[in-house]
Write a protein that holds these residues in place. Structure first.
Motif, mmCIF file in Angstrom:
data_model
loop_
_atom_site.group_PDB
_atom_site.id
_atom_site.type_symbol
_atom_site.label_atom_id
_atom_site.label_comp_id
_atom_site.label_asym_id
_atom_site.label_seq_id
_atom_site.Cartn_x
_atom_site.Cartn_y
_atom_site.Cartn_z
ATOM 1 N N TYR A 173 -14.004 -15.824 -3.769
ATOM 2 C CA TYR A 173 -12.953 -15.255 -2.962
ATOM 3 C C TYR A 173 -12.651 -14.048 -3.080
ATOM 4 O O TYR A 173 -12.626 -13.168 -2.165
ATOM 5 C CB TYR A 173 -11.650 -16.037 -2.629
ATOM 6 C CG TYR A 173 -10.636 -15.783 -3.588
ATOM 7 C CD1 TYR A 173 -9.752 -14.835 -3.324
ATOM 8 C CD2 TYR A 173 -10.717 -16.440 -4.771
ATOM 9 C CE1 TYR A 173 -8.667 -14.352 -4.389
ATOM 10 C CE2 TYR A 173 -9.744 -16.053 -5.739
ATOM 11 C CZ TYR A 173 -8.827 -14.981 -5.505
ATOM 12 O OH TYR A 173 -7.753 -14.298 -6.408
ATOM 13 N N ASP A 174 -12.341 -13.465 -4.292
ATOM 14 C CA ASP A 174 -12.186 -12.055 -4.484
ATOM 15 C C ASP A 174 -13.021 -11.343 -4.383
ATOM 16 O O ASP A 174 -12.881 -10.147 -3.642
ATOM 17 C CB ASP A 174 -11.835 -12.018 -6.078
ATOM 18 C CG ASP A 174 -11.323 -10.776 -6.498
ATOM 19 O OD1 ASP A 174 -10.372 -10.301 -6.090
ATOM 20 O OD2 ASP A 174 -11.947 -10.299 -7.487
ATOM 21 N N GLN A 175 -14.428 -11.508 -4.803
ATOM 22 C CA GLN A 175 -15.505 -10.683 -4.380
ATOM 23 C C GLN A 175 -15.616 -10.420 -2.967
ATOM 24 O O GLN A 175 -16.040 -9.377 -2.500
ATOM 25 C CB GLN A 175 -16.824 -11.245 -5.151
ATOM 26 C CG GLN A 175 -16.656 -11.002 -6.526
ATOM 27 C CD GLN A 175 -17.803 -11.882 -7.201
ATOM 28 O OE1 GLN A 175 -17.718 -13.152 -7.505
ATOM 29 N NE2 GLN A 175 -18.946 -11.379 -7.406
ATOM 30 N N LYS B 286 -3.053 -19.004 -5.908
ATOM 31 C CA LYS B 286 -2.018 -18.060 -5.234
ATOM 32 C C LYS B 286 -2.305 -16.905 -4.882
ATOM 33 O O LYS B 286 -2.226 -16.404 -3.833
ATOM 34 C CB LYS B 286 -0.937 -18.010 -6.237
ATOM 35 C CG LYS B 286 0.554 -17.936 -5.726
ATOM 36 C CD LYS B 286 1.780 -18.348 -6.292
ATOM 37 C CE LYS B 286 2.932 -18.485 -5.548
ATOM 38 N NZ LYS B 286 4.046 -18.732 -6.402
ATOM 39 N N ASN B 287 -3.248 -16.080 -5.697
ATOM 40 C CA ASN B 287 -3.522 -14.836 -5.456
ATOM 41 C C ASN B 287 -4.401 -14.939 -4.100
ATOM 42 O O ASN B 287 -4.538 -13.839 -3.426
ATOM 43 C CB ASN B 287 -4.437 -14.126 -6.753
ATOM 44 C CG ASN B 287 -3.578 -13.880 -7.582
ATOM 45 O OD1 ASN B 287 -2.288 -13.914 -7.766
ATOM 46 N ND2 ASN B 287 -4.148 -14.026 -8.982
ATOM 47 N N ALA B 288 -5.167 -16.057 -3.904
ATOM 48 C CA ALA B 288 -6.199 -15.973 -2.689
ATOM 49 C C ALA B 288 -5.421 -16.320 -1.609
ATOM 50 O O ALA B 288 -6.068 -16.523 -0.397
ATOM 51 C CB ALA B 288 -7.187 -17.271 -2.984
ATOM 52 N N SER B 289 -4.060 -16.552 -1.652
ATOM 53 C CA SER B 289 -3.384 -17.275 -0.387
ATOM 54 C C SER B 289 -2.706 -16.359 0.343
ATOM 55 O O SER B 289 -1.662 -15.835 -0.082
ATOM 56 C CB SER B 289 -2.428 -18.324 -0.764
ATOM 57 O OG SER B 289 -3.259 -19.277 -1.527
ATOM 58 N N LEU C 64 -6.157 -11.768 3.901
ATOM 59 C CA LEU C 64 -5.656 -11.548 2.441
ATOM 60 C C LEU C 64 -6.151 -9.942 2.119
ATOM 61 O O LEU C 64 -5.322 -9.218 1.424
ATOM 62 C CB LEU C 64 -6.806 -12.270 1.483
ATOM 63 C CG LEU C 64 -6.381 -12.096 0.058
ATOM 64 C CD1 LEU C 64 -4.979 -12.977 -0.252
ATOM 65 C CD2 LEU C 64 -7.601 -13.136 -0.553
ATOM 66 N N ALA C 65 -7.262 -9.409 2.621
ATOM 67 C CA ALA C 65 -7.463 -8.015 2.527
ATOM 68 C C ALA C 65 -6.586 -7.101 2.760
ATOM 69 O O ALA C 65 -6.239 -5.992 2.093
ATOM 70 C CB ALA C 65 -8.929 -7.680 3.220
ATOM 71 N N THR C 66 -5.833 -7.438 3.912
ATOM 72 C CA THR C 66 -4.878 -6.734 4.449
ATOM 73 C C THR C 66 -3.532 -6.733 3.840
ATOM 74 O O THR C 66 -2.792 -5.722 3.482
ATOM 75 C CB THR C 66 -4.489 -6.708 5.852
ATOM 76 O OG1 THR C 66 -5.827 -6.813 6.633
ATOM 77 C CG2 THR C 66 -3.523 -5.645 6.385
ATOM 78 N N MET C 67 -3.132 -8.292 3.403
ATOM 79 C CA MET C 67 -1.593 -8.523 3.016
ATOM 80 C C MET C 67 -1.589 -8.350 1.563
ATOM 81 O O MET C 67 -0.446 -7.938 1.067
ATOM 82 C CB MET C 67 -1.510 -9.804 3.365
ATOM 83 C CG MET C 67 -1.306 -9.517 5.045
ATOM 84 S SD MET C 67 -1.214 -11.458 5.703
ATOM 85 C CE MET C 67 0.018 -12.223 4.827
ATOM 86 N N SER C 68 -2.529 -8.590 0.798
ATOM 87 C CA SER C 68 -2.474 -8.807 -0.782
ATOM 88 C C SER C 68 -2.612 -7.192 -1.178
ATOM 89 O O SER C 68 -3.516 -6.413 -0.860
ATOM 90 C CB SER C 68 -3.537 -9.484 -1.594
ATOM 91 O OG SER C 68 -3.601 -9.456 -2.725
#
Length: 239
Positions: A63-65, A159-162, A105-109
């Motif tokens: 998911y991170d990549q 959690k980082n992915a959410s 996720l790209a925008t909010m994290s």
């Protein structure tokens, strides 16, 4: 290396237009940007410069990549879209299913774009993966659908992915479409996400449609869909 993306331009090239970046779904392990060319043309027909990026799928990326690749496509768009007739400071993000997760996720994290002011809004279309931290604790990831690769087996990564845990006052305006006949867990977490969103955006709209999960995106293959008008109303209402 530049991101892989398709760009669809409105016929009126004399003025600059709002930009829509659409990210496809497919459970993070399938899907192809080429499938959505008709959607890109339909949004261009509604006067959006439309960008459809691709991304590396699981098991070749987690998911991170994937989110990093989408963030890179968003940055590229901001830096280059003026030459295609788009307004670089008027970018809206839209995603269906896994694509909804990735744009949120790209925008909010803070690990990716960290809430840049050129992203004016997010459109979630039957989005998946909004609270993987809760979902995966109840349904631990296995090799089925490559979830052990996509999400890893580390709860902190879940959690980082959410996106749910990154909702705050800096979150861009969000418009949500949700199907009544969609996957039950997806419906549950969209509702949960929207209830928390209302704490920060009391006027945020949730449009519920009597559709299944795939029909929630295939409806955009018809230029006559009422959804285009609802999205235009949303984007025009954002300053």
């Amino acid at each position: 290396k530049e991101p892989q993306l398709n760009i669809f331009q409105p016929k009126d090239s004399l003025v600059q237009h709002d930009v829509l970046i659409f990210v496809h779904g497919g459970n993070w392990n399938s899907g192809n940007k080429e499938t959505y060319s008709i959607l890109g043309r339909n949004f261009a027909g509604k006067n959006y410069v439309t960008v459809i990026p691709g991304y590396t799928l699981s098991p070749f990326a987690n998911y991170d990549q994937m989110t990093q690749e989408i963030a890179k496509a968003i940055k590229w768009t901001h830096e280059n879209i003026a030459q295609y007739g788009g307004k670089p400071n008027r970018i809206f993000l839209m995603g269906h299913s896994a694509g909804g997760h990735l744009v949120a996720l790209a925008t909010m994290s803070p690990n990716y774009l960290n809430n840049p002011d050129y992203i004016k809004g997010i459109i979630l279309d039957d989005a998946a993966g909004l609270d993987q931290y809760s979902y995966l604790q109840e349904n631990p990831p296995t090799s089925d659908e490559y979830y052990d690769v996509t999400w890893t087996t580390n709860p902190e990564e879940w959690k980082n992915a959410s996106p749910y845990y990154f909702l705050d006052e800096n979150t861009p305006p969000i418009l949500t479409f949700l199907g009544t006949k969609t996957i039950p867990s997806l419906y549950y977490y969209n509702d949960l996400f929207h209830q928390k969103l209302l704490e920060f955006q009391p006027e945020a709209k949730l449009i519920i449609l009597n559709k299944k999960h795939v029909a929630m995106v295939s409806q955009f293959f018809s230029p006559l869909s009422s959804r285009f008008g609802e999205i235009q109303e949303f984007t025009e209402g954002v300053q």
